[in-house]
Design a protein around this motif. Structure first.
Motif, PDB file in Angstrom:
ATOM      1  N   GLY A 238       0.613  -1.257  -0.198  1.00  0.00           N
ATOM      2  CA  GLY A 238      -0.052   0.083  -0.073  1.00  0.00           C
ATOM      3  C   GLY A 238       0.775   1.314  -0.043  1.00  0.00           C
ATOM      4  N   ARG A 239       2.185   1.133   0.230  1.00  0.00           N
ATOM      5  CA  ARG A 239       3.003   2.437   0.533  1.00  0.00           C
ATOM      6  C   ARG A 239       2.966   3.067  -1.018  1.00  0.00           C
ATOM      7  NH1 ARG A 239       6.472   2.601   4.906  1.00  0.00           N
ATOM      8  NH2 ARG A 239       4.841   1.618   6.780  1.00  0.00           N
ATOM      9  N   MET A 240       2.973   2.411  -2.383  1.00  0.00           N
ATOM     10  CA  MET A 240       3.141   2.899  -3.597  1.00  0.00           C
ATOM     11  C   MET A 240       2.062   3.849  -3.790  1.00  0.00           C
ATOM     12  SD  MET A 240       5.053   3.848  -6.073  1.00  0.00           S
ATOM     13  CE  MET A 240       6.429   2.694  -5.696  1.00  0.00           C
ATOM     14  N   LEU A 241       0.725   3.384  -3.106  1.00  0.00           N
ATOM     15  CA  LEU A 241      -0.650   4.114  -3.661  1.00  0.00           C
ATOM     16  C   LEU A 241      -0.408   5.377  -2.604  1.00  0.00           C
ATOM     17  CD1 LEU A 241      -3.007   1.069  -3.544  1.00  0.00           C
ATOM     18  CD2 LEU A 241      -2.401   2.349  -5.795  1.00  0.00           C
ATOM     19  N   ARG A 242       0.084   5.151  -1.567  1.00  0.00           N
ATOM     20  CA  ARG A 242       0.346   6.219  -0.651  1.00  0.00           C
ATOM     21  C   ARG A 242       1.125   7.575  -1.382  1.00  0.00           C
ATOM     22  NH1 ARG A 242      -1.183   5.753   4.995  1.00  0.00           N
ATOM     23  NH2 ARG A 242      -1.817   3.809   5.402  1.00  0.00           N
ATOM     24  N   ARG A 243       2.334   6.963  -2.002  1.00  0.00           N
ATOM     25  CA  ARG A 243       2.957   8.001  -2.704  1.00  0.00           C
ATOM     26  C   ARG A 243       2.458   8.758  -3.864  1.00  0.00           C
ATOM     27  NH1 ARG A 243       7.633   3.289  -2.456  1.00  0.00           N
ATOM     28  NH2 ARG A 243       8.326   3.201  -0.162  1.00  0.00           N
ATOM     29  N   VAL A 244       1.992   7.679  -4.694  1.00  0.00           N
ATOM     30  CA  VAL A 244       1.137   8.433  -5.797  1.00  0.00           C
ATOM     31  C   VAL A 244       0.293   9.329  -5.517  1.00  0.00           C
ATOM     32  CG1 VAL A 244      -0.068   7.808  -7.901  1.00  0.00           C
ATOM     33  CG2 VAL A 244       1.952   6.375  -7.188  1.00  0.00           C
ATOM     34  N   ALA A 245      -0.416   9.220  -4.504  1.00  0.00           N
ATOM     35  CA  ALA A 245      -1.528  10.114  -3.997  1.00  0.00           C
ATOM     36  C   ALA A 245      -0.895  11.343  -3.422  1.00  0.00           C
ATOM     37  CB  ALA A 245      -2.622   9.362  -3.322  1.00  0.00           C
ATOM     38  N   ALA A 246       0.264  11.228  -2.790  1.00  0.00           N
ATOM     39  CA  ALA A 246       0.695  11.962  -1.788  1.00  0.00           C
ATOM     40  C   ALA A 246       1.327  13.310  -2.731  1.00  0.00           C
ATOM     41  CB  ALA A 246       1.635  11.745  -0.672  1.00  0.00           C
ATOM     42  N   VAL A 247       2.066  12.665  -3.933  1.00  0.00           N
ATOM     43  CA  VAL A 247       2.986  13.695  -4.830  1.00  0.00           C
ATOM     44  C   VAL A 247       2.343  15.066  -5.094  1.00  0.00           C
ATOM     45  CG1 VAL A 247       4.176  13.739  -7.092  1.00  0.00           C
ATOM     46  CG2 VAL A 247       4.808  12.010  -5.404  1.00  0.00           C
TER      47      VAL A 247
ATOM     48  N   ILE B 275       1.237  20.640  -4.699  1.00  0.00           N
ATOM     49  CA  ILE B 275       0.158  21.574  -4.748  1.00  0.00           C
ATOM     50  C   ILE B 275       0.690  22.725  -3.570  1.00  0.00           C
ATOM     51  CG2 ILE B 275      -2.079  22.470  -3.879  1.00  0.00           C
ATOM     52  CD1 ILE B 275      -3.079  19.808  -5.679  1.00  0.00           C
ATOM     53  N   MET B 276       0.992  22.217  -2.430  1.00  0.00           N
ATOM     54  CA  MET B 276       1.270  22.864  -1.340  1.00  0.00           C
ATOM     55  C   MET B 276       2.724  23.577  -1.377  1.00  0.00           C
ATOM     56  SD  MET B 276       0.310  20.340   1.627  1.00  0.00           S
ATOM     57  CE  MET B 276       0.827  21.431   3.007  1.00  0.00           C
TER      58      MET B 276
ATOM     59  N   LEU C  21      -3.328  15.138   3.228  1.00  0.00           N
ATOM     60  CA  LEU C  21      -1.999  14.466   3.224  1.00  0.00           C
ATOM     61  C   LEU C  21      -1.775  13.733   4.466  1.00  0.00           C
ATOM     62  CD1 LEU C  21       0.409  14.245   1.357  1.00  0.00           C
ATOM     63  CD2 LEU C  21       1.283  16.241   2.463  1.00  0.00           C
ATOM     64  N   ASN C  22      -2.625  14.416   5.409  1.00  0.00           N
ATOM     65  CA  ASN C  22      -2.724  13.861   6.860  1.00  0.00           C
ATOM     66  C   ASN C  22      -3.072  12.274   6.960  1.00  0.00           C
ATOM     67  OD1 ASN C  22      -2.099  14.046   9.811  1.00  0.00           O
ATOM     68  ND2 ASN C  22      -4.360  13.977   9.820  1.00  0.00           N
ATOM     69  N   LEU C  23      -4.122  12.180   5.817  1.00  0.00           N
ATOM     70  CA  LEU C  23      -4.904  10.897   6.022  1.00  0.00           C
ATOM     71  C   LEU C  23      -4.060   9.884   5.151  1.00  0.00           C
ATOM     72  CD1 LEU C  23      -8.598  12.296   5.167  1.00  0.00           C
ATOM     73  CD2 LEU C  23      -7.514  11.496   7.223  1.00  0.00           C
ATOM     74  N   LEU C  24      -3.271  10.295   4.478  1.00  0.00           N
ATOM     75  CA  LEU C  24      -2.351   9.688   3.285  1.00  0.00           C
ATOM     76  C   LEU C  24      -1.153   8.862   3.918  1.00  0.00           C
ATOM     77  CD1 LEU C  24      -2.898  11.179  -0.091  1.00  0.00           C
ATOM     78  CD2 LEU C  24      -3.587   8.884   0.796  1.00  0.00           C
ATOM     79  N   LEU C  25      -0.393   9.884   4.714  1.00  0.00           N
ATOM     80  CA  LEU C  25       0.888   9.462   5.366  1.00  0.00           C
ATOM     81  C   LEU C  25       0.860   8.475   6.316  1.00  0.00           C
ATOM     82  CD1 LEU C  25       2.532  13.178   5.438  1.00  0.00           C
ATOM     83  CD2 LEU C  25       2.582  11.507   3.600  1.00  0.00           C
ATOM     84  N   VAL C  26       2.098   7.667   6.390  1.00  0.00           N
ATOM     85  CA  VAL C  26       2.131   6.741   7.289  1.00  0.00           C
ATOM     86  C   VAL C  26       1.845   7.309   8.790  1.00  0.00           C
ATOM     87  CG1 VAL C  26       3.697   4.974   8.492  1.00  0.00           C
ATOM     88  CG2 VAL C  26       3.644   5.389   6.122  1.00  0.00           C
ATOM     89  N   PRO C  27       0.967   6.840   9.705  1.00  0.00           N
ATOM     90  CA  PRO C  27       0.633   7.445  10.940  1.00  0.00           C
ATOM     91  C   PRO C  27       2.037   7.727  11.836  1.00  0.00           C
ATOM     92  CG  PRO C  27      -0.490   5.130  10.704  1.00  0.00           C
ATOM     93  CD  PRO C  27       0.185   5.568   9.595  1.00  0.00           C
ATOM     94  N   THR C  28       2.859   6.549  11.919  1.00  0.00           N
ATOM     95  CA  THR C  28       3.639   6.514  12.858  1.00  0.00           C
ATOM     96  C   THR C  28       5.161   6.706  12.051  1.00  0.00           C
ATOM     97  OG1 THR C  28       3.969   4.160  13.010  1.00  0.00           O
ATOM     98  CG2 THR C  28       2.551   5.273  14.520  1.00  0.00           C
ATOM     99  N   ALA C  29       6.363   7.012  13.032  1.00  0.00           N
ATOM    100  CA  ALA C  29       7.546   7.183  12.405  1.00  0.00           C
ATOM    101  C   ALA C  29       8.502   6.899  13.371  1.00  0.00           C
ATOM    102  CB  ALA C  29       7.727   8.759  12.045  1.00  0.00           C
ATOM    103  N   PRO C  30       9.664   6.217  12.866  1.00  0.00           N
ATOM    104  CA  PRO C  30      10.869   6.196  13.781  1.00  0.00           C
ATOM    105  C   PRO C  30      11.439   7.162  14.445  1.00  0.00           C
ATOM    106  CG  PRO C  30      11.183   4.865  11.726  1.00  0.00           C
ATOM    107  CD  PRO C  30       9.893   5.781  11.675  1.00  0.00           C
TER     108      PRO C  30
END
Length: 197
Positions: A116-125, A130-131, A182-191
């Protein structure tokens, strides 16, 4: 109230501030993100300055191009949304897109693997693009708006202040909606390592 009550109240207030899983407040700015946004705004103002310096003969305002009514409506709705967001999540949410937590989530989304990461990336770009463009365009308006031809057919024209007001209302909505998606698309946690940006 005694002086001993002050530390406890400060601790309670800080405990309500949005934080990442590793304890970094959402409002703590990322040098990379904030620097990029500021740099793009500065570059936009330089570009706008060139438009002003090389402006042509003044053509005068263009009738029928103003849109004050819809922008006043957008301003009222935006103020209401802003109030609700601040009351529910705190004022720090307003600068969260420039924060270390957001930068870390963005970095992890694009670096890590997984389904699912690739779909997140494509949607986030496009949202990130825009921002970034909005930061640049905000800078353009500051200096290019000094050219009467630049604001002659603007929605808030023909005055400099009116054109800037309507333009920034548009940008606020564009950036706000993009950041929310973007907040909905990005991975919710991070190292923790990803937070040092």
């Amino acid at each position: 109230m005694t002086t001993s009550d002050i530390p406890s109240r400060n601790r309670a207030r800080s405990s309500r501030a949005p934080t990442s899983p590793s304890g970094v407040p959402a409002w703590r700015l990322s040098r990379v993100v904030a620097g990029t946004a500021g740099g793009l705004a500065l570059a936009g103002s330089v570009f706008g300055g060139a438009i002003y310096l090389y402006r042509g003969p003044e053509l005068g305002p263009v009738p029928g191009t103003y849109a004050w009514l819809p922008h006043l409506f957008l301003t009222a709705v935006g103020a209401l949304v802003l109030l609700l967001v601040v009351r529910r999540r705190g004022a720090s949410t307003l600068v969260a897109p420039l924060g270390r937590r957001a930068a870390a989530r963005l970095a992890v989304t694009f670096r890590a693997g997984g389904r699912g990461r690739m779909l997140r990336r494509v949607a986030a770009v496009p949202l990130v693009a825009i921002m970034l463009f909005s930061c640049w365009r905000a800078g353009v308006q500051v200096t290019a708006g000094l050219d009467p031809n630049f604001t002659g057919n603007a929605w808030g024209g023909p005055t400099y202040i009116g054109a800037m007001f309507c333009h920034y209302v548009d940008l606020a909505w564009i950036v706000g909606v993009s950041a929310a998606l973007l907040n909905l698309l990005l991975v919710p946690t991070a190292p923790r390592a990803g937070l040092e940006v």
